[in-house]
Design a protein around this motif. Structure first.
Motif, PDB file in Angstrom:
ATOM      1  N   ARG A  20       0.827  -1.212   0.000  1.00 34.81           N
ATOM      2  CA  ARG A  20       0.000   0.000   0.000  1.00 34.81           C
ATOM      3  C   ARG A  20       0.861   1.261   0.000  1.00 34.81           C
ATOM      4  N   LEU A  21       2.016   1.216   0.665  1.00 41.25           N
ATOM      5  CA  LEU A  21       2.950   2.343   0.600  1.00 41.25           C
ATOM      6  C   LEU A  21       3.543   2.469  -0.804  1.00 41.25           C
ATOM      7  N   MET A  22       3.874   1.338  -1.416  1.00 32.74           N
ATOM      8  CA  MET A  22       4.357   1.363  -2.805  1.00 32.74           C
ATOM      9  C   MET A  22       3.313   2.041  -3.693  1.00 32.74           C
ATOM     10  N   ALA A  23       2.045   1.667  -3.507  1.00 32.62           N
ATOM     11  CA  ALA A  23       0.955   2.241  -4.303  1.00 32.62           C
ATOM     12  C   ALA A  23       0.847   3.746  -4.076  1.00 32.62           C
ATOM     13  N   ARG A  24       1.047   4.190  -2.842  1.00 30.87           N
ATOM     14  CA  ARG A  24       1.044   5.638  -2.561  1.00 30.87           C
ATOM     15  C   ARG A  24       2.183   6.333  -3.285  1.00 30.87           C
ATOM     16  N   GLY A  25       3.341   5.680  -3.313  1.00 28.93           N
ATOM     17  CA  GLY A  25       4.475   6.242  -4.048  1.00 28.93           C
ATOM     18  C   GLY A  25       4.174   6.355  -5.532  1.00 28.93           C
ATOM     19  N   VAL A  26       3.554   5.324  -6.085  1.00 29.58           N
ATOM     20  CA  VAL A  26       3.155   5.349  -7.501  1.00 29.58           C
ATOM     21  C   VAL A  26       2.189   6.504  -7.734  1.00 29.58           C
ATOM     22  N   GLY A  27       1.184   6.619  -6.869  1.00 27.85           N
ATOM     23  CA  GLY A  27       0.165   7.651  -7.017  1.00 27.85           C
ATOM     24  C   GLY A  27       0.673   9.071  -6.843  1.00 27.85           C
ATOM     25  N   SER A  28       1.862   9.221  -6.264  1.00 27.88           N
ATOM     26  CA  SER A  28       2.430  10.557  -6.085  1.00 27.88           C
ATOM     27  C   SER A  28       2.974  11.127  -7.394  1.00 27.88           C
ATOM     28  N   GLN A 172       9.716   5.187   4.053  1.00 21.70           N
ATOM     29  CA  GLN A 172      10.248   6.093   3.035  1.00 21.70           C
ATOM     30  C   GLN A 172      10.787   5.317   1.833  1.00 21.70           C
ATOM     31  N   LEU A 173      11.437   4.191   2.079  1.00 22.51           N
ATOM     32  CA  LEU A 173      11.965   3.382   0.973  1.00 22.51           C
ATOM     33  C   LEU A 173      10.839   2.814   0.115  1.00 22.51           C
ATOM     34  N   CYS A 174       9.742   2.421   0.735  1.00 22.14           N
ATOM     35  CA  CYS A 174       8.583   1.936  -0.034  1.00 22.14           C
ATOM     36  C   CYS A 174       8.016   3.042  -0.914  1.00 22.14           C
ATOM     37  N   LEU A 175       7.815   4.210  -0.334  1.00 23.64           N
ATOM     38  CA  LEU A 175       7.281   5.335  -1.091  1.00 23.64           C
ATOM     39  C   LEU A 175       8.214   5.701  -2.249  1.00 23.64           C
ATOM     40  N   ALA A 176       9.512   5.744  -1.950  1.00 22.58           N
ATOM     41  CA  ALA A 176      10.497   6.112  -2.968  1.00 22.58           C
ATOM     42  C   ALA A 176      10.551   5.087  -4.092  1.00 22.58           C
TER      43      ALA A 176
END
Length: 190
Positions: A20-28, A172-176
């Motif tokens: 879900r954090l990865m998905a937030r990073g994608v959506g950013s 942070q690494l997931c988002l990045a």
């Protein structure tokens, strides 16, 4: 719209949190959207999936792929591997060639095979002809993490009972990673 498939298996919810954090990073990334998908499990004690189950069509429709799994003996969990083993048509047709891809994982111990799991998850992606995207050291959380993360992909140390929450560096690494793969997908799609 650039679509990034975030495909994961999660037994106790930690890998799902990372997805879900990865998905937030994608959506950013403007013009990008994440498709969160999971796989069925026949493992004892597995939680019932809350995301839609992945299909081969989801793989074809995606402009990029990020896969995540708990680390089981230095490898991805069997439910995720079982799905990947059914995707020979995608390999044969070349539908995944040239698309960016990344990997992430969780483990119960600090030295539970996280990097081996990440590398093993890359192997089918390389067979698909995908472009592996890692995390560069310009991402400062790689320099300060004391629990999870590597240039191969984001990781999380969950502790033996899976009670440890993701710390700030792991988040942070997931988002990045999600953001980086989305940006690469846009560049390669042009």
């Amino acid at each position: 719209m650039t679509k990034v498939l975030v495909l994961y298996y999660s037994k106790r919810g930690n890998t799902q949190k990372m997805a879900r954090l990865m998905a937030r990073g994608v959506g950013s990334v403007e013009g990008c959207e994440a498709m969160l998908r999971t796989v069925e499990s026949d493992l004892p004690g597995a939680e019932k999936p809350t995301e839609a189950l992945v299909t081969e069509q989801d793989m074809k429709d995606a402009d990029a792929l990020i896969i995540g799994s708990p680390s089981y003996f230095g490898n991805m969990a069997s439910p995720l591997k079982k799905f990947i083993d059914t995707t020979g048509n995608l390999w044969f047709s070349g539908d995944m060639e040239g698309k960016p891809a990344g990997v992430f994982c969780t483990a119960s111990s600090l030295h539970g095979g996280q990097e081996t799991t990440l590398i093993n998850m890359m192997i089918p992606l390389l067979h698909f002809g995908m472009v592996i995207v890692g995390l560069p050291y310009s991402e400062k959380s790689l320099l300060y993490t004391q629990s999870g993360g590597s240039p191969y992909g984001a990781t999380h140390w969950a502790d033996f009972e899976s009670n440890r929450s993701l710390d700030q560096n792991e988040k942070q690494l997931c988002l990045a990673q999600g953001k980086r793969i989305a940006q690469m997908a846009q560049q390669l799609k042009e």
